[in-house]
Enzyme design. Sequence first.
Site, PDB file in Angstrom:
ATOM      1  N   GLU A 164     -17.207  25.244  15.110  1.00  0.00           N
ATOM      2  CA  GLU A 164     -17.873  26.336  15.828  1.00  0.00           C
ATOM      3  C   GLU A 164     -17.818  25.962  17.307  1.00  0.00           C
ATOM      4  O   GLU A 164     -18.488  25.040  17.757  1.00  0.00           O
ATOM      5  CB  GLU A 164     -19.324  26.497  15.360  1.00  0.00           C
ATOM      6  CG  GLU A 164     -19.474  26.931  13.911  1.00  0.00           C
ATOM      7  CD  GLU A 164     -19.339  28.449  13.713  1.00  0.00           C
ATOM      8  OE1 GLU A 164     -19.014  29.162  14.693  1.00  0.00           O
ATOM      9  OE2 GLU A 164     -19.548  28.902  12.572  1.00  0.00           O
ATOM     10  N   HIS A 177     -11.934  35.142  10.987  1.00  0.00           N
ATOM     11  CA  HIS A 177     -12.110  36.600  11.050  1.00  0.00           C
ATOM     12  C   HIS A 177     -10.784  37.311  11.365  1.00  0.00           C
ATOM     13  O   HIS A 177      -9.728  36.736  11.177  1.00  0.00           O
ATOM     14  CB  HIS A 177     -13.223  36.957  12.036  1.00  0.00           C
ATOM     15  CG  HIS A 177     -14.457  36.137  11.785  1.00  0.00           C
ATOM     16  ND1 HIS A 177     -15.375  36.445  10.810  1.00  0.00           N
ATOM     17  CD2 HIS A 177     -14.889  34.966  12.341  1.00  0.00           C
ATOM     18  CE1 HIS A 177     -16.325  35.528  10.788  1.00  0.00           C
ATOM     19  NE2 HIS A 177     -16.058  34.616  11.700  1.00  0.00           N
ATOM     20  N   GLU A 195     -15.554  37.522  18.388  1.00  0.00           N
ATOM     21  CA  GLU A 195     -15.120  36.220  17.887  1.00  0.00           C
ATOM     22  C   GLU A 195     -13.667  36.242  17.432  1.00  0.00           C
ATOM     23  O   GLU A 195     -12.918  35.297  17.663  1.00  0.00           O
ATOM     24  CB  GLU A 195     -16.031  35.787  16.733  1.00  0.00           C
ATOM     25  CG  GLU A 195     -15.682  34.435  16.147  1.00  0.00           C
ATOM     26  CD  GLU A 195     -16.561  34.065  14.954  1.00  0.00           C
ATOM     27  OE1 GLU A 195     -17.453  34.857  14.594  1.00  0.00           O
ATOM     28  OE2 GLU A 195     -16.327  32.988  14.382  1.00  0.00           O
ATOM     29  N   HIS A 244     -13.887  28.809  14.746  1.00  0.00           N
ATOM     30  CA  HIS A 244     -14.874  29.888  14.848  1.00  0.00           C
ATOM     31  C   HIS A 244     -15.638  29.774  16.157  1.00  0.00           C
ATOM     32  O   HIS A 244     -15.662  28.715  16.794  1.00  0.00           O
ATOM     33  CB  HIS A 244     -15.877  29.814  13.686  1.00  0.00           C
ATOM     34  CG  HIS A 244     -15.296  30.277  12.384  1.00  0.00           C
ATOM     35  ND1 HIS A 244     -15.573  31.482  11.830  1.00  0.00           N
ATOM     36  CD2 HIS A 244     -14.402  29.674  11.559  1.00  0.00           C
ATOM     37  CE1 HIS A 244     -14.903  31.625  10.698  1.00  0.00           C
ATOM     38  NE2 HIS A 244     -14.180  30.533  10.506  1.00  0.00           N
TER      39      HIS A 244
HETATM   40 ZN   LIG Z   1     -17.011  32.892  12.493  1.00  0.00          ZN
END
Ligand SMILES: [Zn+2]
Length: 378
Positions: free
Chosen positions: A343, A211, A226, A279
Amino acid sequence: MSNLQRFTMVVFGLLLFFIIFPPNVNAQDGKEYKVGASTLYVRNAPASNAQIVGQLSAGDTVIAFDEQHGWVMTYYAGQEAWVASQFLVAEKQDTASAHSTASAATAQSANANIVVAANGVNLRTGPGTNHNIIGSASHGDTYKLVATKGDWHQIELDDGSTAWIAAWLTAPANGNQASTPAMATQTNQQSDNHAKRQSLAGFNIVIDAGHGGKDPGAIGPNGMKEKYLTLSTAQKVRDVLQSEGATVIMTRSGDQFISLDQRVQLSNSYHTSAFISLHYNAYPVLTVNGISTHYYSSSGPDMRLAQTIQSSLMQHVNMTNRGIRQSDYHVLRTNGDLAVLIELGFVTNPYDAAKIQTGNYQTEVARAIADGLKIYFN
Ligand SMILES: [Zn+2]
């Protein structure tokens, strides 16, 4: 995040819009921004409970005349007015993320020079990663610009022949290199570490902070975004990998929007040993927590690297093990290099959220990833 999760979190994010205002824009007088949210309220004072005097839409231009604690002052219908800066995208920054070097070059005279902003940048026969590689350029190399097509520059080589180079890995030769989104490759200073064995020397690792810019990624109930977590974690991963001798390429080193294709293309532009996308997760059910590592090709190296890194993470941090998963993520599916996506915890889970924002946690993650790579490659 999946699309469904993303949609949920976008709705969530809009609700949070009214209660979180981290300052992330340093406005200068007259500086132009674009609205990066679908709707942005204009208020008569720099506060979320101030009166709404109007609203702007995505893509509208805001000229900033002052900035205070996350609010930008502009003029609306002839009156002084304020908008929350978090959904403003700096014009220069926005274009820098995608096309700045191309457009900058277009604006230059025909005989302008460009300077290469990273090491090991491929030179190709045509404007795209589908064209053959005919050479390589290093950070600081300067070339005469012949033409620009899309995101690619045609340059003149020493022997008078021409080649194509990704514009986003270059900067105008007289321009401000800091504005280039290409993260300059930073090689480790091995002279400082004679005694230490550098297990990752010779490996090129692309670290992809998920992102950025107008794309905040997941947003937690307390406003944790995030995109900031991934960036600070990526910086720590970079530092640890460099101390192990690796050459690290960052897909972004600031709060910029970089498209998924650009992230993959950056990876493909190098002799990448491994692409690691970082992430943090979100889910409407707040009890869901933990770490997972994702790969695309279900047999072979990607899955093996995912397993190695996931195991290493479980040894370094006390988090729920969600295991490895085959996932159809764009940066994995379209990536020709060894690639995994991690993640690293849920911004929506109170236990995870308290941990993942700490430097200690992110440093342990960095060590775990470095250990995983060392185990995988050695
Ligand atoms: Zn993400």
